[in-house]
Motif scaffolding. Structure first.
Motif, PDB file in Angstrom:
ATOM      1  N   PRO A 105       0.844  -1.155  -0.046  1.00  0.00           N
ATOM      2  CA  PRO A 105       0.216  -0.037   0.013  1.00  0.00           C
ATOM      3  C   PRO A 105       0.960   1.247  -0.018  1.00  0.00           C
ATOM      4  CG  PRO A 105      -0.012  -0.942   2.155  1.00  0.00           C
ATOM      5  CD  PRO A 105       0.718  -1.968   1.251  1.00  0.00           C
ATOM      6  N   VAL A 106       0.548   2.310  -0.776  1.00  0.00           N
ATOM      7  CA  VAL A 106       1.264   3.446  -0.642  1.00  0.00           C
ATOM      8  C   VAL A 106       0.556   4.748  -0.337  1.00  0.00           C
ATOM      9  CG1 VAL A 106       2.373   5.186  -2.425  1.00  0.00           C
ATOM     10  CG2 VAL A 106       2.776   2.542  -2.538  1.00  0.00           C
ATOM     11  N   ILE A 107       0.866   5.620   0.383  1.00  0.00           N
ATOM     12  CA  ILE A 107       0.288   6.842   0.429  1.00  0.00           C
ATOM     13  C   ILE A 107       1.181   7.881  -0.217  1.00  0.00           C
ATOM     14  CG2 ILE A 107      -0.398   8.852   2.415  1.00  0.00           C
ATOM     15  CD1 ILE A 107      -0.344   6.334   4.701  1.00  0.00           C
ATOM     16  N   PHE A 108       0.591   8.543  -0.867  1.00  0.00           N
ATOM     17  CA  PHE A 108       1.137   9.481  -1.923  1.00  0.00           C
ATOM     18  C   PHE A 108       0.426  10.825  -1.752  1.00  0.00           C
ATOM     19  CE2 PHE A 108       1.956  12.301  -5.414  1.00  0.00           C
ATOM     20  CZ  PHE A 108       3.263  12.193  -5.712  1.00  0.00           C
ATOM     21  N   ILE A 109       1.289  12.101  -1.291  1.00  0.00           N
ATOM     22  CA  ILE A 109       0.721  13.256  -1.139  1.00  0.00           C
ATOM     23  C   ILE A 109       1.804  14.300  -1.562  1.00  0.00           C
ATOM     24  CG2 ILE A 109       1.506  13.536   1.383  1.00  0.00           C
ATOM     25  CD1 ILE A 109      -1.301  15.071   1.783  1.00  0.00           C
ATOM     26  N   SER A 110       1.173  15.404  -2.251  1.00  0.00           N
ATOM     27  CA  SER A 110       1.966  16.398  -2.586  1.00  0.00           C
ATOM     28  C   SER A 110       1.752  17.607  -1.714  1.00  0.00           C
ATOM     29  CB  SER A 110       1.903  16.840  -4.256  1.00  0.00           C
ATOM     30  OG  SER A 110       2.616  18.247  -4.391  1.00  0.00           O
ATOM     31  N   LEU A 111       2.667  18.364  -1.252  1.00  0.00           N
ATOM     32  CA  LEU A 111       2.487  19.630  -0.478  1.00  0.00           C
ATOM     33  C   LEU A 111       2.801  20.879  -0.998  1.00  0.00           C
ATOM     34  CD1 LEU A 111       3.978  18.438   2.953  1.00  0.00           C
ATOM     35  CD2 LEU A 111       1.840  17.976   2.220  1.00  0.00           C
ATOM     36  N   LYS A 112       2.702  20.681  -2.463  1.00  0.00           N
ATOM     37  CA  LYS A 112       3.184  22.033  -3.219  1.00  0.00           C
ATOM     38  C   LYS A 112       2.155  23.116  -3.255  1.00  0.00           C
ATOM     39  CE  LYS A 112       2.030  19.864  -7.952  1.00  0.00           C
ATOM     40  NZ  LYS A 112       2.621  19.643  -9.043  1.00  0.00           N
TER      41      LYS A 112
END
Length: 564
Positions: free
Chosen positions: A92-99
Motif C-alpha cells: 500500500p502507498v500513501i502519496f501526497i504532494s505539499l506544493k
C-alpha cells in the motif's frame, strides 16, 4: 525518428500511457529498495529536475492497487528479478504532494492542508467500506475526507492512514511526500513561518519516527530544512542532496542521456549549444543537466517555435520565486556579497562552506547561507567533483547567467530613473555620444551606493543588466575576431548590434588614454567580425572609460554604421 516530447507531464503513468519520450531513470528503484534501503530518505534537487516524476514512478511501481507492468515494460527496472518479485505492486502507498500548501494567513494555509488530506483519503474507498474498521476510526476517516477534522487529527493523518492500510492489506505502507518543503519556502519572511514549519515537522514525525505501520518514508524537496527539529523522528531522515555521491545521477539528465535524446530527435549537431546553455551542474561526482530545459529546447526546435535569431531561451527563469527573493534580499548589502556576485558573473568561482542542513529561517543570517541555498536550489553549482571544506562555486551555465543579470537589472531599476536608462540606450543606437555620456553619468551617480569599490566589471555588470532588462540579447566576454569583446548587444529584429569595450582607471587624468586603448582593442582584435558574419548590417562600436562615477564615451575610429 519522430519522438513525442511532453514537458507538462509530472505523472509517470500519464507520461507512459501517452507514449511520451522518457529517459529511463528507473534504476533508482533497484538502487533504493535493494542496495541502499533506509526507513526515511529525502531526495533533494532543484526545481524542474524531475522530482515529482520520480516520486510518482516509485508510487506506481509499489502501489498494491495498481497493475503497472504495462507502463514499466522495456525499462531497466524490469531486468531486476528481486525488485520486481519483491516489490512491484506489492505494498500500500500513501502519496501526497505539499506544493499547494500555502496562503497569506494561517487559516488559509491549514485549509489547503485539509483539502490535500481530504483528496488523499478519497483515494481509499476500500477503507471506509471495510466492515472491520472500528467505529471511532470510521468517524475520523469520514471527517478527514469531508474536511471537518480538527487540527490534531489532520496533522496526524498520514500516520492514521498508514495504520488503516496496514490493517486492511496486512502489509506496511510506503509513505511518499512530494515537495515537502514548499509550505516553508512559501512562508519564509511571513508571520506564519513558525507555525507552518511546526505543522509540517509534526506531520512528518508521525511517519518518520518508529512506526510499525510504515515500511518507509520517501520525501522530495529542495532543501533539507528539518534537521535538528524538536520532533525527534524527523531527525532520522537520510538526506541525498546535490552534494551526495549516492543517487547523484538518479534525478536529472546525465551527459549520456542528453546525447541519446538529441540523437533520437535528429539534433546531435546541437549538443554544444545545449551543453553551453543547460549543462554545468555537478551533483555528487556527476555532470548533470536540468531535464525541463533540455526537453523544452528540443521540443521547440522540433515543433518549429524555436527562433534561430533569438537563440536558446531561459526556460527555468521564475520557476522558484523564493530563491529569486533571496537573491534580491542580499544585493547591495555588503561589499563581500557584491564582489562575489561580480566574480560569479565574470565567470569566476567563489569559495564557500556549503551547509546542506540549512532551515529556511536562517537563510538571511549570512552570505555563506545565501550561497548554500543557491547551490541547493540550482542557481549555483560546485565546480569540482569531490566535496571540500571550502567549496569552489560557479554559475553553472548561460541560462542561469541570464537569471542573475535580470536580477541585477531588477535591483537597479528600482534605484535609477528609467528615463536615464532609456535615454542612454537610445543615444547609443543613434550615435549621440554627448547624450549617452550625460545619461550614463547620471546613472553612475545613482548607483554609486551599490558598489563599495569600483572595478571594471562593476561597470560591465551595470551595462549588462540594463540591456538585458530591456530585452536585448547580451553577450558578455564573447569570443569574436582575435579576442573577447566585453559586451555585444544584439537587436536581431532590426539587424543591428552594439560592440562595447570598457576600461577602468583610478586617476581621472587617465580617462582619455584608456578611451583610446579600448578603441584600439576593438579595431586591432577585429571584434566586429563576428557580428558581421552573423548578418548584422548595422554595427555600432563604442569605447568607454570609467573612473569612479565619471565616464567618457567615444565612437570607434572608422565607425560607419552600415556595412559596405
Amino acid at each position: 525518428m519522430a519522438i513525442n516530447i511532453r514537458t507538462s507531464y509530472d505523472s509517470f503513468r500519464e507520461l507512459r500511457e501517452n507514449n511520451s519520450y522518457y529517459v529511463d531513470k528507473t534504476d533508482i528503484i533497484e538502487e533504493y529498495l535493494i542496495h541502499k534501503f533506509d526507513k526515511a530518505v529525502l531526495f533533494a534537487r532543484p526545481r524542474r529536475f524531475g522530482k515529482t516524476l520520480t516520486m510518482t514512478m516509485l508510487r506506481d511501481f509499489l502501489d498494491i492497487r495498481q497493475d503497472s507492468r504495462d507502463i514499466f515494460a522495456g525499462l531497466n527496472v524490469m531486468n531486476c528479478r528481486d525488485v520486481v518479485e519483491g516489490y512491484m505492486n506489492k505494498y500500500p502507498v500513501i502519496f501526497i504532494s505539499l506544493k499547494e500548501i500555502y496562503g497569506e494567513e494561517s487559516d488559509s494555509i491549514f485549509s489547503n492542508l485539509k483539502l490535500a488530506v481530504s483528496e488523499l483519503c478519497k483515494q481509499y474507498p476500500e477503507l471506509i467500506r471495510n466492515e472491520l474498521l472500528e467505529e471511532e476510526d470510521r468517524k475520523i476517516l469520514s471527517k478527514l475526507r469531508d474536511q471537518e477534522a480538527n487540527e490534531a487529527n489532520t496533522i496526524a493523518s498520514l500516520g492514521f492512514l498508514a495504520r488503516l492500510l496496514k490493517n486492511y492489506y496486512k502489509k506496511q505502507a510506503f509513505v511518499i511526500i512530494d515537495e515537502y518543503d514548499v509550505p516553508m519556502a512559501k512562508a519564509i519572511g511571513t508571520p506564519e513561518y513558525d507555525r507552518v514549519r511546526d505543522m509540517i515537522e509534526h506531520m512528518l514525525s508521525f511517519v518518520c519516527k518508529t512506526n510499525d505501520n510504515v515500511k518507509a518514508v520517501i520525501l522530495s524537496g529542495c532543501l533539507y530544512t528539518v534537521k535538528n527539529s524538536t520532533y525527534t523522528g524527523v531527525n532520522n531522515i537520510i538526506p541525498y542532496t546535490v552534494l551526495s555521491p549516492n543517487y547523484a545521477s538518479a534525478i536529472g539528465f546525465t551527459d549520456d542521456n542528453v546525447k541519446t535524446l538529441l540523437k533520437d530527435a535528429g539534433l546531435s549537431d546541437r549538443y554544444e549549444t545545449v551543453s553551453e546553455w543547460y549543462d554545468g551542474y555537478i551533483f555528487g561526482r556527476d555532470k548533470m543537466y536540468c531535464p525541463w530545459d533540455v526537453l523544452s529546447y528540443v521540443r521547440s526546435v522540433l515543433d518549429g517555435s524555436y527562433s534561430e535569431a533569438m537563440g536558446p531561451e531561459s526556460y527555468w527563469v521564475n520557476t522558484s520565486e523564493t530563491s529569486l527573493n533571496i537573491i534580491r534580499g542580499f544585493l547591495g548589502k555588503t561589499a563581500d556579497i557584491d564582489e562575489s556576485f561580480e566574480r560569479l558573473l565574470a565567470g569566476d568561482t567563489i569559495d564557500c562552506t556549503v551547509n546542506v542542513n540549512l532551515p529556511y529561517h536562517r537563510i538571511h543570517e549570512s552570505g555563506e547561507n545565501l550561497w548554500s541555498v543557491l547551490v541547493e536550489t540550482g542557481y549555483l553549482s560546485k565546480a569540482v567533483t569531490e566535496n571540500m571544506p571550502l567549496m569552489p562555486l560557479r554559475i553553472p551555465n548561460k541560462e542561469i547567467q541570464v537569471v542573475f543579470r535580470e536580477e541585477i537589472w531588477n535591483y537597479f531599476k528600482d534605484k535609477v530613473d528609467n528615463v536615464f536608462v532609456k535615454d542612454f540606450v537610445s543615444a547609443l543606437w543613434t550615435g549621440e555620444i554627448q547624450r549617452a555620456e550625460a545619461a550614463l553619468n547620471q546613472i553612475l551617480e545613482a548607483t554609486l551606493s551599490f558598489y563599495h569599490e569600483y572595478r571594471e566589471y562593476s561597470y560591465h555588470l551595470i551595462l549588462d543588466g540594463f540591456f538585458t532588462g530591456l530585452g536585448y540579447i547580451v553577450h558578455s566576454e564573447r569570443e569574436t575576431g582575435y579576442g573577447r569583446s566585453d559586451l555585444i548587444i544584439q537587436d536581431p529584429a532590426k539587424s543591428r548590434c552594439i560592440i562595447i569595450e570598457l576600461k577602468h582607471v583610478k586617476d581621472e587624468n587617465e580617462l582619455e588614454k584608456a578611451l583610446k586603448e579600448a578603441a584600439g582593442q576593438i579595431v586591432e582584435k577585429k571584434y566586429e567580425s563576428g557580428p558581421r558574419y552573423e548578418g548584422y548590417t548595422t554595427r555600432l562600436k563604442y569605447s568607454m572609460a570609467f573612473c569612479d562615477k565619471k565616464c567618457l564615451i567615444s565612437e570607434v575610429s572608422g565607425f560607419a554604421g552600415k556595412s559596405l
